[in-house]
Design an enzyme around this catalytic site. Structure first.
Site, short mmCIF file in Angstrom:
data_model
loop_
_atom_site.label_atom_id
_atom_site.label_comp_id
_atom_site.label_asym_id
_atom_site.label_seq_id
_atom_site.Cartn_x
_atom_site.Cartn_y
_atom_site.Cartn_z
CE1 TYR A 15 7.07 1.77 -0.29
CE2 TYR A 15 8.31 3.78 0.11
CZ TYR A 15 8.06 2.45 0.40
OH TYR A 15 8.80 1.82 1.36
CG HIS A 22 11.10 -2.53 -1.58
ND1 HIS A 22 10.25 -1.61 -2.15
CD2 HIS A 22 10.73 -2.58 -0.28
CE1 HIS A 22 9.42 -1.13 -1.25
NE2 HIS A 22 9.69 -1.72 -0.11
NE ARG A 64 2.82 -2.82 8.77
CZ ARG A 64 3.47 -2.63 7.62
NH1 ARG A 64 3.14 -1.61 6.86
NH2 ARG A 64 4.43 -3.44 7.22
#
Length: 336
Positions: free
Chosen positions: A58, A124, A207
């Site tokens: 990120y 991940h 989202r």
């Protein structure tokens, strides 16, 4: 301690709704400035959130740095999760599940987070070039060294979970799960329940679309969602019809669409922990209010009926992103 209801993730007791921190530094636009992001994180902690989720990917480390400078003076008050395998490689997003890469990314994350121990550390994504047993083995060694507390996986299948779990108990599986992404119900949600693995639901509000916060006209160039088929026409128009139906259902129930999505997830099992992300303190408080009410079976069934697997228009991911996930697909699911 938290005043919010709690759930278990491995050895940790966390607020039943955590905070996904990605969009403070990555993927979605516009991003908050540093002061706004720091205020959001501190407010979450003050409001009782005790589970914060970040990743090396990120912002290519910027999100971990944000948490490191903002929250670590209260390190004892929350459970910290981060992720490896997806990270910056030569200035670009790259995937490397080798033990050497995992060890390197972990050291970088510890430095950025300003800690010597990460409570929950995920793979991940599945690196198909590396046996899952080797990647998990690297995390086992990190745990034995005291650098992590528990092992997690992200966007992986029930079969991969069982292989990983045979090497070392897995504490959590993190995968996208919301009324319009029900892939976990194919197999991995039940596998988690069978094995005693927590299921951490990311993007629980579609989202932002299911909460009414994201429309194509509002997506800025460079926003990750602009490249996702469900946010592109003609799929978007069809999906917005679903959003309006969800809003009607929420209005009838006396809650917001975001709260209804979170209540639906919380009702899917005591091992499910949603981690909505937001840049808005008001939206964070709205999300947490989902924990203060009961969610009757008939309301949950109404959401189920509104969102069968086939309801959303368009694939979940574009082709490149789909190739990096190991999650099950449902029969007939459109794939980019």
């Amino acid at each position: 301690m938290t005043s919010l209801p709690t759930r278990a993730i491995g050895p940790f007791t966390v607020s039943a709704i955590g905070l996904g921190c990605m969009n403070l530094s990555h993927a979605y636009l516009p991003r908050p400035d540093a002061a706004q992001a720091e205020a959001l994180l501190r407010h979450a902690l003050d409001a009782g959130v005790t589970f914060f989720d970040t990743a090396a990917l990120y912002g290519f480390g910027a999100n971990e740095e944000l948490l490191g400078r903002t929250l670590m003076d209260r390190r004892q008050d929350f459970t910290l999760a981060s992720k490896c395998v997806l990270a910056e490689i030569d200035g670009r997003r790259g995937l490397d599940g080798s033990p050497q890469a995992i060890a390197r990314v972990l050291e970088d994350s510890l430095r950025r987070l300003r800690v010597d121990h990460i409570d929950l550390y995920y793979l991940h994504r599945l690196d198909r070039n590396v046996p899952i047993e080797e990647s998990v083995g690297a995390l086992v060694r990190a745990k034995e060294a005291g650098k992590i507390g528990a092992i997690g996986l992200s966007e992986m299948s029930a079969a991969t979970l069982r292989r990983a779990h045979a090497v070392h108990p897995v504490a959590a599986m993190q995968t996208e799960y919301s009324p319009w992404v029900r892939n976990p119900e194919v197999a991995v949600l039940d596998a988690c329940a069978d094995l005693g693995v927590a299921f951490v639901a990311f993007s629980p509000l579609g989202r932002g679309l299911l909460a009414g916060n994201s429309h194509a006209a509002a997506l800025m160039p460079g926003d990750l969602r602009a490249g996702m088929p469900r946010f592109q026409e003609p799929n978007l128009a069809a999906n917005l019809i679903l959003v309006e139906k969800l809003r009607t259902l929420a209005d009838q129930a006396g809650c917001t669409p975001a709260q209804l999505c979170l209540g639906w997830l919380l009702a899917k099992g005591p091992h499910v922990v949603p981690i909505p992300g937001t840049t808005s303190i008001a939206h964070l408080d709205e999300d947490l209010a989902a924990l203060s009410r009961d969610w009757p079976d008939d309301l949950i069934a109404a959401v189920d009926a509104l969102f069968p697997f086939t309801a959303p228009s368009g694939p979940r991911y574009p082709r490149d992103a789909q190739a990096q996930v190991d999650t099950e697909t449902w029969e007939g699911e459109p794939l980019a």
